[in-house]
Design a protein around this motif. Structure first.
Motif, PDB file in Angstrom:
ATOM      1  N   GLU A  12       8.581  -7.082  -7.880  1.00  0.00           N
ATOM      2  CA  GLU A  12       7.313  -6.700  -8.375  1.00  0.00           C
ATOM      3  C   GLU A  12       6.270  -6.443  -7.388  1.00  0.00           C
ATOM      4  OE1 GLU A  12       6.847  -6.199 -11.832  1.00  0.00           O
ATOM      5  OE2 GLU A  12       9.039  -6.589 -11.911  1.00  0.00           O
ATOM      6  N   LEU A  13       6.525  -6.903  -6.230  1.00  0.00           N
ATOM      7  CA  LEU A  13       5.401  -6.824  -5.185  1.00  0.00           C
ATOM      8  C   LEU A  13       5.834  -6.021  -3.868  1.00  0.00           C
ATOM      9  CD1 LEU A  13       4.236 -10.652  -5.147  1.00  0.00           C
ATOM     10  CD2 LEU A  13       2.959  -8.534  -6.122  1.00  0.00           C
ATOM     11  N   ARG A  14       7.069  -5.516  -3.985  1.00  0.00           N
ATOM     12  CA  ARG A  14       7.441  -5.006  -2.852  1.00  0.00           C
ATOM     13  C   ARG A  14       6.746  -3.712  -2.341  1.00  0.00           C
ATOM     14  NH1 ARG A  14      12.406  -3.553  -0.098  1.00  0.00           N
ATOM     15  NH2 ARG A  14      12.565  -1.381   0.521  1.00  0.00           N
ATOM     16  N   GLU A  15       6.245  -2.878  -3.257  1.00  0.00           N
ATOM     17  CA  GLU A  15       5.433  -1.689  -2.851  1.00  0.00           C
ATOM     18  C   GLU A  15       4.290  -2.125  -2.473  1.00  0.00           C
ATOM     19  OE1 GLU A  15       5.407   2.920  -3.830  1.00  0.00           O
ATOM     20  OE2 GLU A  15       6.718   1.589  -5.023  1.00  0.00           O
ATOM     21  N   ASP A  16       3.532  -3.047  -2.968  1.00  0.00           N
ATOM     22  CA  ASP A  16       2.156  -3.620  -2.371  1.00  0.00           C
ATOM     23  C   ASP A  16       2.262  -4.207  -1.191  1.00  0.00           C
ATOM     24  OD1 ASP A  16       0.299  -2.694  -4.810  1.00  0.00           O
ATOM     25  OD2 ASP A  16       1.510  -4.321  -6.026  1.00  0.00           O
ATOM     26  N   ALA A  17       3.235  -5.016  -1.077  1.00  0.00           N
ATOM     27  CA  ALA A  17       3.360  -5.266   0.318  1.00  0.00           C
ATOM     28  C   ALA A  17       3.744  -4.460   1.409  1.00  0.00           C
ATOM     29  CB  ALA A  17       4.597  -6.588   0.310  1.00  0.00           C
ATOM     30  N   LEU A  18       4.410  -3.578   1.019  1.00  0.00           N
ATOM     31  CA  LEU A  18       4.671  -2.475   2.154  1.00  0.00           C
ATOM     32  C   LEU A  18       3.485  -1.852   2.403  1.00  0.00           C
ATOM     33  CD1 LEU A  18       8.060  -0.844   0.676  1.00  0.00           C
ATOM     34  CD2 LEU A  18       7.711  -1.983   2.763  1.00  0.00           C
ATOM     35  N   PHE A  19       2.641  -1.296   1.515  1.00  0.00           N
ATOM     36  CA  PHE A  19       1.360  -0.640   1.913  1.00  0.00           C
ATOM     37  C   PHE A  19       0.435  -1.547   2.663  1.00  0.00           C
ATOM     38  CE2 PHE A  19      -3.008   0.816   1.040  1.00  0.00           C
ATOM     39  CZ  PHE A  19      -2.886   1.995   0.981  1.00  0.00           C
ATOM     40  N   ALA A  20       0.194  -2.984   2.143  1.00  0.00           N
ATOM     41  CA  ALA A  20      -0.484  -3.711   2.851  1.00  0.00           C
ATOM     42  C   ALA A  20      -0.031  -4.072   4.205  1.00  0.00           C
ATOM     43  CB  ALA A  20      -0.591  -5.062   1.961  1.00  0.00           C
ATOM     44  N   TYR A  21       1.012  -4.475   4.602  1.00  0.00           N
ATOM     45  CA  TYR A  21       1.732  -4.455   5.768  1.00  0.00           C
ATOM     46  C   TYR A  21       1.569  -3.200   6.697  1.00  0.00           C
ATOM     47  CZ  TYR A  21       4.904  -6.108   9.486  1.00  0.00           C
ATOM     48  OH  TYR A  21       5.334  -6.161  10.787  1.00  0.00           O
ATOM     49  N   ALA A  22       1.838  -2.184   6.306  1.00  0.00           N
ATOM     50  CA  ALA A  22       1.267  -1.034   6.943  1.00  0.00           C
ATOM     51  C   ALA A  22       0.066  -0.840   7.325  1.00  0.00           C
ATOM     52  CB  ALA A  22       1.698   0.322   6.211  1.00  0.00           C
ATOM     53  N   GLU A  39       6.675   7.409   1.057  1.00  0.00           N
ATOM     54  CA  GLU A  39       5.281   7.925   0.893  1.00  0.00           C
ATOM     55  C   GLU A  39       4.283   6.920   0.927  1.00  0.00           C
ATOM     56  OE1 GLU A  39       5.096  10.722  -2.291  1.00  0.00           O
ATOM     57  OE2 GLU A  39       6.751  11.810  -1.687  1.00  0.00           O
ATOM     58  N   THR A  40       4.542   5.811   0.274  1.00  0.00           N
ATOM     59  CA  THR A  40       3.601   4.662   0.391  1.00  0.00           C
ATOM     60  C   THR A  40       3.236   4.144   1.677  1.00  0.00           C
ATOM     61  OG1 THR A  40       4.077   3.698  -1.898  1.00  0.00           O
ATOM     62  CG2 THR A  40       3.184   2.230  -0.385  1.00  0.00           C
ATOM     63  N   VAL A  41       4.351   3.822   2.609  1.00  0.00           N
ATOM     64  CA  VAL A  41       4.212   3.526   4.040  1.00  0.00           C
ATOM     65  C   VAL A  41       3.161   4.605   4.705  1.00  0.00           C
ATOM     66  CG1 VAL A  41       5.192   2.829   5.986  1.00  0.00           C
ATOM     67  CG2 VAL A  41       6.007   2.060   3.931  1.00  0.00           C
ATOM     68  N   ALA A  42       3.874   5.865   4.585  1.00  0.00           N
ATOM     69  CA  ALA A  42       3.166   6.904   5.323  1.00  0.00           C
ATOM     70  C   ALA A  42       1.647   7.254   4.967  1.00  0.00           C
ATOM     71  CB  ALA A  42       3.926   8.103   4.861  1.00  0.00           C
ATOM     72  N   LEU A  43       1.272   6.885   3.638  1.00  0.00           N
ATOM     73  CA  LEU A  43       0.011   6.968   3.091  1.00  0.00           C
ATOM     74  C   LEU A  43      -0.777   5.933   3.851  1.00  0.00           C
ATOM     75  CD1 LEU A  43      -2.101   8.150   1.071  1.00  0.00           C
ATOM     76  CD2 LEU A  43      -1.325   6.686  -0.462  1.00  0.00           C
ATOM     77  N   ALA A  44      -0.469   4.765   3.794  1.00  0.00           N
ATOM     78  CA  ALA A  44      -1.064   3.636   4.406  1.00  0.00           C
ATOM     79  C   ALA A  44      -1.444   3.957   5.789  1.00  0.00           C
ATOM     80  CB  ALA A  44      -0.346   2.302   4.063  1.00  0.00           C
ATOM     81  N   LEU A  45      -0.371   4.411   6.660  1.00  0.00           N
ATOM     82  CA  LEU A  45      -0.606   4.498   8.173  1.00  0.00           C
ATOM     83  C   LEU A  45      -1.483   5.750   8.396  1.00  0.00           C
ATOM     84  CD1 LEU A  45       3.319   4.232   9.182  1.00  0.00           C
ATOM     85  CD2 LEU A  45       1.312   2.494   9.598  1.00  0.00           C
ATOM     86  N   ASP A  46      -1.651   6.893   7.450  1.00  0.00           N
ATOM     87  CA  ASP A  46      -2.259   7.670   7.506  1.00  0.00           C
ATOM     88  C   ASP A  46      -3.825   7.184   7.541  1.00  0.00           C
ATOM     89  OD1 ASP A  46      -0.889   9.890   8.587  1.00  0.00           O
ATOM     90  OD2 ASP A  46      -0.685  10.861   6.713  1.00  0.00           O
ATOM     91  N   ARG A  47      -4.097   6.466   6.503  1.00  0.00           N
ATOM     92  CA  ARG A  47      -5.274   5.835   6.047  1.00  0.00           C
ATOM     93  C   ARG A  47      -5.989   5.215   7.217  1.00  0.00           C
ATOM     94  NH1 ARG A  47      -6.139   3.261   0.175  1.00  0.00           N
ATOM     95  NH2 ARG A  47      -5.702   5.188  -0.119  1.00  0.00           N
TER      96      ARG A  47
END
Length: 493
Positions: free
Chosen positions: A399-409, A441-449
Motif C-alpha cells: 500500500e505504501l511502496r510507491e509513496d515511499a519510493l518517491f519520498a526516499y528519492a 517513472e515515479t523514482v525518475a520524476l522525484a529525482l528530476d524534481r
C-alpha cells in the motif's frame, strides 16, 4: 446536466458510452449492468461508437467494449475481435482475445482464414492467426493443412498449435516431426512429446471459459474530475449527490484555475449544505490562500467550524499560511485529535514548514494508514534526510511502496547532480528489489524534481521518460533474459 448512476437505466446506451469515454461517467459495475441489461441497444451503440471519430475522448474504451462484447456473447462481436487481432503486434495476442474468438467456434473459421490471407498478401506473417484457428478446436481440413505447414516450418510452434487444436488426425504428423528431429533439439522434442501425450487423451480440455466481466470493475467509480474541463467539473457542483459535489470541488486541489472556478468554490465553501463539500472546497481554495478574501473566509471559519469533514479541508487549505500563529496552533491541535490527525499531517507536509519535522517523524509509526501515508509524503516534501532510511522497510508494503519510493528519492542523502541522481536511481532499484515501469517513472520524476529544486536541468524526463520499460515480448522474439533462445522456448514456455 451530468448523468448520475440513478439515471443510467433511462439513458440511451450510446450516450452512456460517449460520456464514459469523455470522462464524465466512471466505468463501474453500475454502468456495466445498465449496458448489459439491454443487449441489442448496447450492441447497436457499440458499433456506432466504434465507427465514429473519437478524437476528443479522454479515455480509449476499447478494453471496455471488448468486455461488453464478451459478456453479451453475440456473433456481432466477431468483426471487432478480428480487428483487434489484426492490430496486434506479432506474438502479442492476449489469452482473453483468443478465448473470445474461440467461443465462436465454426463461425470464426472463414473470417480467420480471410484475415490470414490478407496478412500474408500484405507481407505480414499470419502465424498468430493460425494459433487462433487452432484454438477454435474445429475439425476442418484447411486448418489441419495450416497446422501441418506450421509443423514443417517450426516444429516447436507447430506442436503448440496442434496441441491446442486437439485434433487426433494430426497425431501421425507430430510423430513424424518428432522422429525427424535430432536428439540435440531438446526443447522441440519435449514440446512435441507433450503434444503427442495431449492428443492421446480421450477428451480435450474445454477452452471456453466464462469471463467474470463485472468482477473486473469497481462497484463504484467517479468521473475523471482531474482530467475533464473545469466547466464540466463545475456542473457537478449542482447535482444532488453530495459525494459527487465533494469530489468535484476537491478536484481543483494542486491545480491552477480561473476566476469562475474560484467564485464557485467560494460559494460552495460558504453555503453548501454538506460539510464534506464545504471541506473539499476549502482544500481547493488553498491554492488562493494568499488572496485576502479567501484567507479571511478561511480564518473566520477556522474559529467557528467543528465538523471534522469541514475542518479537515480547512486545515489542508490553510497549509500555505502556517506562518500565522493561529494556523500553526490549529494544525498542532488537530494533530492531537484522532479524527483530524491525517489531515493535520497532510497540512504539515504541504506547508513545507520545517517546524513540523518531529510530527512527521512520529507519523511514520502511526497505526492509522492515512496518517502513516502522509508521514511518508512529509519525509519527501520536507526532504528530511535523517528519516529517509526509515522508508526503506516500507518498500515491502504494497500500500505504501510507491509513496515511499518517491519520498526516499526526494530525501535520501547524496549529491543532487546528474551523476548523483543516476547513482541514487540504481541504489533505489536495488533496495526495492527491482522496479516496475510505473515505479521507475515515479523514482525518475522525484529525482528530476529534486534536481530542479536545486537549479539543475532534469535528467530522466525531457520529452520522453529515459527509464522506459520495454514492451511485451512476442513468442518468436529473443528472450529478454539473455539466453539467446526464442521467448517461447525459454521464459515464455
Amino acid at each position: 446536466m451530468p448523468i448520475l448512476p440513478d439515471q443510467f437505466e433511462a439513458t440511451p446506451s450510446i450516450r452512456l458510452l460517449t460520456e464514459a469515454a469523455q470522462g464524465l461517467i466512471g466505468f463501474d459495475r453500475r454502468l456495466m449492468r445498465a449496458l448489459l441489461a439491454r443487449p441489442e441497444e448496447t450492441l447497436d451503440a457499440l458499433e456506432e461508437f466504434l465507427e465514429s471519430s473519437r478524437e476528443d475522448d479522454l479515455l480509449d474504451i476499447t478494453e471496455q467494449a471488448f468486455d461488453l462484447y464478451r459478456a453479451l456473447g453475440s456473433a456481432r462481436a466477431l468483426p471487432f475481435y478480428l480487428r483487434l487481432l489484426e492490430q496486434r503486434e506479432p506474438g502479442e495476442i492476449p489469452d482473453e482475445l483468443i478465448e473470445a474468438i474461440a467461443a465462436h467456434g465454426e463461425a470464426a473459421v472463414e473470417p480467420l482464414l480471410k484475415l490470414r490471407a490478407k496478412l500474408e498478401e500484405g507481407g505480414a506473417h499470419g502465424a498468430d492467426v493460425v494459433f487462433v484457428l487452432a484454438a477454435l478446436g474445429v475439425r476442418d481440413g484447411r486448418i489441419a493443412a495450416l497446422l501441418r505447414e506450421t509443423l514443417a516450418k517450426d516444429p516447436y510452434e507447430g506442436a503448440l498449435c496442434v496441441g491446442l487444436s486437439g485434433d487426433p488426425a494430426l497425431k501421425h504428423d507430430v510423430e513424424a516431426a518428432l522422429k525427424a528431429l535430432p536428439e540435440s533439439a531438446v526443447e522441440e522434442r519435449k514440446v512435441l512429446a507433450e503434444c503427442l501425450e495431449s492428443l492421446g487423451r480421450e477428451s480435450q480440455e474445454d477452452r471456453q471459459q466464462d469471463a467474470d466481466i463485472l468482477g473486473q470493475y469497481p462497484e463504484e467509480a467517479l468521473p475523471m474530475f482531474e482530467q475533464i474541463k473545469p466547466q464540466q467539473v463545475l456542473e457537478f457542483l449542482e447535482v444532488e449527490d453530495a459525494r459527487y459535489r465533494a469530489e468535484a470541488a476537491g478536484s481543483f486541489l494542486d491545480e491552477e484555475y480561473g476566476g469562475e472556478v474560484r467564485a464557485r468554490l467560494m460559494e460552495a465553501a460558504r453555503s453548501d449544505p454538506a460539510p464534506e463539500v464545504r471541506g473539499a472546497a476549502f482544500r481547493s481554495l488553498g491554492e488562493r490562500v494568499e488572496e485576502p478574501e479567501v484567507r479571511a473566509l478561511m480564518l473566520e471559519r477556522l474559529k467557528e467550524v467543528s465538523d471534522p469533514k469541514e475542518r479537515c479541508g480547512l486545515l489542508v487549505g490553510l497549509a500555505g499560511a502556517t506562518q500565522l500563529a493561529e494556523v500553526h496552533a490549529a494544525v498542532l491541535a488537530a494533530y492531537q485529535r484522532e479524527d483530524l490527525r491525517a489531515a493535520a499531517v497532510e497540512a504539515m507536509w504541504r506547508s513545507l514548514d520545517p517546524r513540523f519535522a518531529p510530527n512527521i517523524a512520529e507519523a511514520l509509526e502511526s497505526a492509522d494508514p492515512e496518517v502513516k501515508r502522509h508521514g511518508v509524503q512529509g519525509v519527501g516534501a520536507l526532504r528530511l534526510a535523517p528519516l529517509a532510511s526509515r522508508l526503506v522497510p516500507l518498500f515491502d508494503d504494497e500500500e505504501l511502496r510507491e509513496d515511499a519510493l518517491f519520498a526516499y528519492a526526494m530525501a535520501a542523502p547524496g549529491k543532487t547532480n546528474k551523476k548523483g541522481v543516476e547513482k541514487l536511481f540504481s541504489e533505489i532499484e536495488e533496495l526495492a528489489g527491482g522496479l516496475t515501469g510505473s515505479e521507475e517513472e515515479t523514482v525518475a520524476l522525484a529525482l528530476d524534481r529534486r534536481l530542479e529544486m536545486e537549479g539543475h536541468k532534469p535528467v530522466f524526463f525531457h520529452e520522453e521518460p529515459a527509464q522506459a520499460k520495454p514492451g511485451k515480448v512476442g513468442r518468436n522474439d529473443p528472450c529478454p533474459c539473455g539466453s539467446g533462445k526464442k521467448h517461447k522456448k525459454c521464459c515464455g514456455a
